[in-house]
Design a protein around this motif. Structure first.
Motif, PDB file in Angstrom:
ATOM      1  N   UNK A  54     -37.186  -5.534  34.723  1.00 25.71           N
ATOM      2  CA  UNK A  54     -37.764  -4.402  35.445  1.00 25.71           C
ATOM      3  C   UNK A  54     -38.327  -3.259  34.600  1.00 25.71           C
TER       4      UNK A  54
ATOM      5  N   UNK B 223     -50.456   3.700  46.063  1.00 24.80           N
ATOM      6  CA  UNK B 223     -49.519   3.618  47.177  1.00 24.80           C
ATOM      7  C   UNK B 223     -49.108   2.173  47.438  1.00 24.80           C
TER       8      UNK B 223
ATOM      9  N   UNK C 244     -46.642   0.909  44.918  1.00 21.24           N
ATOM     10  CA  UNK C 244     -45.282   1.386  45.153  1.00 21.24           C
ATOM     11  C   UNK C 244     -44.531   0.404  46.057  1.00 21.24           C
ATOM     12  N   UNK C 245     -45.236  -0.115  47.074  1.00 21.79           N
ATOM     13  CA  UNK C 245     -44.591  -1.055  47.987  1.00 21.79           C
ATOM     14  C   UNK C 245     -44.432  -2.433  47.346  1.00 21.79           C
TER      15      UNK C 245
ATOM     16  N   UNK D  16     -44.068  -3.080  44.234  1.00 20.90           N
ATOM     17  CA  UNK D  16     -42.980  -2.895  43.263  1.00 20.90           C
ATOM     18  C   UNK D  16     -41.631  -3.040  43.957  1.00 20.90           C
ATOM     19  N   UNK D  17     -41.464  -2.361  45.091  1.00 20.50           N
ATOM     20  CA  UNK D  17     -40.189  -2.427  45.795  1.00 20.50           C
ATOM     21  C   UNK D  17     -39.896  -3.842  46.277  1.00 20.50           C
ATOM     22  N   UNK D  18     -40.873  -4.458  46.962  1.00 23.86           N
ATOM     23  CA  UNK D  18     -40.541  -5.707  47.640  1.00 23.86           C
ATOM     24  C   UNK D  18     -40.601  -6.910  46.724  1.00 23.86           C
TER      25      UNK D  18
ATOM     26  N   UNK E 208     -37.710  -5.135  43.230  1.00 31.98           N
ATOM     27  CA  UNK E 208     -36.429  -4.461  43.433  1.00 31.98           C
ATOM     28  C   UNK E 208     -35.557  -5.157  44.464  1.00 31.98           C
ATOM     29  N   UNK E 209     -36.126  -5.355  45.662  1.00 29.10           N
ATOM     30  CA  UNK E 209     -35.314  -5.852  46.775  1.00 29.10           C
ATOM     31  C   UNK E 209     -34.873  -7.295  46.523  1.00 29.10           C
TER      32      UNK E 209
ATOM     33  N   UNK F  45     -38.575   7.199  41.003  1.00 26.06           N
ATOM     34  CA  UNK F  45     -38.753   5.886  40.377  1.00 26.06           C
ATOM     35  C   UNK F  45     -37.621   5.596  39.396  1.00 26.06           C
TER      36      UNK F  45
ATOM     37  N   UNK G  16     -34.614   4.498  41.231  1.00 20.58           N
ATOM     38  CA  UNK G  16     -34.768   3.113  41.698  1.00 20.58           C
ATOM     39  C   UNK G  16     -34.487   2.125  40.573  1.00 20.58           C
ATOM     40  N   UNK G  17     -35.088   2.390  39.407  1.00 24.19           N
ATOM     41  CA  UNK G  17     -34.917   1.463  38.287  1.00 24.19           C
ATOM     42  C   UNK G  17     -33.458   1.431  37.837  1.00 24.19           C
TER      43      UNK G  17
ATOM     44  N   UNK H 294     -31.521  -0.556  40.218  1.00 24.08           N
ATOM     45  CA  UNK H 294     -31.867  -1.967  40.096  1.00 24.08           C
ATOM     46  C   UNK H 294     -31.225  -2.620  38.894  1.00 24.08           C
ATOM     47  N   UNK H 295     -30.993  -1.853  37.835  1.00 22.05           N
ATOM     48  CA  UNK H 295     -30.391  -2.427  36.640  1.00 22.05           C
ATOM     49  C   UNK H 295     -28.868  -2.423  36.734  1.00 22.05           C
TER      50      UNK H 295
ATOM     51  N   UNK I  30     -26.980  -2.091  39.546  1.00 20.76           N
ATOM     52  CA  UNK I  30     -26.511  -2.782  40.750  1.00 20.76           C
ATOM     53  C   UNK I  30     -25.042  -2.475  41.047  1.00 20.76           C
TER      54      UNK I  30
ATOM     55  N   UNK J 175     -29.156  -6.097  55.888  1.00 16.79           N
ATOM     56  CA  UNK J 175     -29.661  -5.943  54.516  1.00 16.79           C
ATOM     57  C   UNK J 175     -28.572  -5.324  53.659  1.00 16.79           C
TER      58      UNK J 175
ATOM     59  N   UNK K 252     -30.679  -2.342  49.102  1.00 15.81           N
ATOM     60  CA  UNK K 252     -32.050  -2.572  49.545  1.00 15.81           C
ATOM     61  C   UNK K 252     -32.501  -1.512  50.533  1.00 15.81           C
TER      62      UNK K 252
ATOM     63  N   UNK L 141     -33.527   1.339  48.417  1.00 14.74           N
ATOM     64  CA  UNK L 141     -34.848   1.108  47.822  1.00 14.74           C
ATOM     65  C   UNK L 141     -35.957   1.369  48.838  1.00 14.74           C
ATOM     66  N   UNK L 142     -35.767   0.850  50.047  1.00 16.60           N
ATOM     67  CA  UNK L 142     -36.826   0.973  51.053  1.00 16.60           C
ATOM     68  C   UNK L 142     -37.028   2.441  51.435  1.00 16.60           C
TER      69      UNK L 142
ATOM     70  N   UNK M 134     -38.777   4.242  48.706  1.00 11.78           N
ATOM     71  CA  UNK M 134     -40.195   3.861  48.679  1.00 11.78           C
ATOM     72  C   UNK M 134     -40.985   4.648  49.714  1.00 11.78           C
ATOM     73  N   UNK M 135     -40.400   4.783  50.920  1.00  7.64           N
ATOM     74  CA  UNK M 135     -41.107   5.514  51.967  1.00  7.64           C
ATOM     75  C   UNK M 135     -41.229   6.995  51.584  1.00  7.64           C
TER      76      UNK M 135
ATOM     77  N   UNK N  61     -41.520   8.094  48.527  1.00  2.00           N
ATOM     78  CA  UNK N  61     -42.620   8.160  47.563  1.00  2.00           C
ATOM     79  C   UNK N  61     -43.969   8.069  48.266  1.00  2.00           C
ATOM     80  N   UNK N  62     -44.053   7.141  49.224  1.00  2.00           N
ATOM     81  CA  UNK N  62     -45.314   6.965  49.958  1.00  2.00           C
ATOM     82  C   UNK N  62     -45.688   8.270  50.658  1.00  2.00           C
TER      83      UNK N  62
END
Lengths: 326, 130
Positions: free
Chosen positions: A80, A314, A317-318, A320-322, A325-326, B35, B38-39, B42-43, B45, B56, B60, B63-64, B67-68, B70-71
């Motif tokens: 990652x 944008x 970003x998604x 990357x996540x799916x 990460x996930x 970010x 998140x990283x 992810x490392x 865990x 889920x 996860x 993470x989701x 992500x939203x 950030x979006x």
């Protein structure tokens, strides 16, 4: 004034007849329409990925094991870090783009050009990184064996408690079989390149080294790949059909073929967006240098390509996540 | 040329910036922190986040959600949606907000249904195992 005058003559580009619905320029509104529809396209792809993943929830490849390369760090397990760096590069190029748009609002030609240049460089670095990622993915690292039902078996060293590449244990044999080219034979047909290591060499290596067993695609409760006992491994390998090294659209050494298909398709489609974004940015950059927008009196075009560029960020970003990460 | 006005506060007014350029850098720092979190997750865990919640893993879900987040900041601050008219905001956001969760729900549900069918439904047909 919406209609933009290009030169001193009364040559006009159509701009919605001077009406500004929602206080947004015509071109900007159209860019937003495009972005909304493209966002739905990408969500279609990502949801399709999710569908396939839920369908194979107990045997999906583990992203950390697949993407763990970092430039100049050979053999170092760095899951990652590289994609995180790529994400950061793209976000940073997004920032330089907003700064260019902001400078455009102040009609500051030199700063617009400078920030556009940085954005282009960031985008090019990102596309290059993605190409490198693809290269590693296609080339593969450990290699695996496919059996009759299409399952992928990866090899595992019980003593060292880690995966072992097929190159490390295969017993090399002299080969009589050569790749069939289209210049021999009468039907002018060639065959796919033969694998460097044949199935019988792998099987021979497996027989002679008792520390080696296989890992199947199925995951255990902890989400790790299940490692078979030596007898079960022998049983499974008895129906082995071919050696798989790296990845293509038909089979890959990481597991489910759909994993590679979606990887190529989604990151490829995104990479294509980044590439076209870079091209469009270059065109606008040249226009800025030529003073087109200076004469026009506003830098709306920079804002429009800026919207597209942020959208590309944008989407990443998604992805990357799916994907990672996930 | 109409003058461009920017709303210069994020986090519902907790953080106010003096100029648009300053806000851009502020948002960049925020996105980088997210970010990095998140990283790191992810490392590392963390085992506690490996428990399941609503189908889920907790990690996860995190993470989701991140992500939203950030979006949201990319669209609101980089794409200037924050400065647009409310009607334009809704025109852009609402179709996505309605269609994407809908698509997600039907396809993920169908995916796990097919998983169940392939696991249990077709056992009688698999002559090899008898």
């Amino acid at each position: 004034m919406q209609a933009s005058t290009l030169t001193k003559t009364k040559q006009k580009t159509w701009g919605g007849g001077g009406v500004k619905p929602l206080d947004a320029a015509y071109g900007k509104l159209m860019m937003w329409f495009f972005i909304v529809s493209d966002a739905l396209t990408f969500s279609g792809f990502l949801v399709a990925y999710g569908f396939s993943r839920f369908k194979n929830i107990d045997s999906w490849p583990i992203a950390d094991e697949v993407f763990h390369h970092f430039p100049f760090l050979h053999g170092v397990d760095a899951p990652m870090y590289y994609v995180a760096l790529m994400t950061f590069i793209l976000i940073f190029s997004s920032v330089t783009m907003v700064l260019a748009v902001d400078a455009g609002h102040n009609n500051d030609k030199n700063r617009v050009a400078f920030y556009m240049l940085l954005t282009i460089i960031g985008g090019a670095v990102f596309v290059g990184s993605q190409a490198w990622e693809w290269k590693n993915f296609i080339k593969g690292e450990y290699g695996a064996v496919e059996i009759q039902n299409g399952e992928i078996l990866q090899f595992y060293d019980i003593k060292k408690d880690k995966r072992i590449p097929i190159d490390d244990f295969a017993v090399l044999q002299s080969q009589e079989r050569v790749t069939h080219d289209d210049n021999v034979g009468i039907w002018y047909q060639s065959e796919a390149k033969l694998p460097e290591i044949t199935l019988s060499e792998v099987m021979e290596g497996f027989k002679t080294n008792s520390a080696i067993t296989v890992r199947v695609e199925e995951l255990n409760d902890k989400g790790q790949k299940i490692i078979l006992s030596r007898e079960d491994a022998e049983n499974k390998l008895s129906s082995a059909t071919r050696v798989v090294k790296g990845a293509n659209l038909i089979r890959n050494e990481y597991g489910n073929p759909l994993f590679a298909d979606f990887f190529f398709f989604i990151t490829g489609f995104h990479g294509f967006h980044v590439f076209s974004g870079v091209v469009i940015n270059i065109i606008i950059f040249i226009n800025v240098l030529l003073g087109t927008y200076e004469r026009r009196g506003h830098y709306d075009m920079v804002e429009k390509v800026g919207l597209y560029w942020h959208f590309v960020d944008l989407v990443w970003v998604f992805v990357f996540t799916f994907f990672y990460l996930v | 040329m109409a003058k461009h006005e920017h709303k210069l506060e994020i986090f519902r007014g907790y953080l106010k910036f003096k100029s648009n350029v300053q806000k851009i850098w502020g948002v960049l720092i925020f996105l980088s922190i997210v970010t990095a979190i998140e990283v790191a997750l992810g490392i590392l865990k963390p085992p506690i986040l490996m428990n399941y919640f609503l189908g889920l893993k907790l990690i996860n879900w995190i993470f989701i959600i991140l992500t939203i987040v950030k979006a949201y900041y990319i669209t609101w601050d980089f794409m200037h949606v924050r400065d647009e008219k409310p009607f334009l905001k809704n025109t852009i956001i609402l179709p996505l907000l309605i269609l994407i969760p809908f698509l997600l729900f039907i396809l993920l549900w169908e995916g796990s249904y097919i998983f169940d069918v392939m696991l249990d439904g077709l056992k009688e047909w698999d002559f090899d195992i008898y």
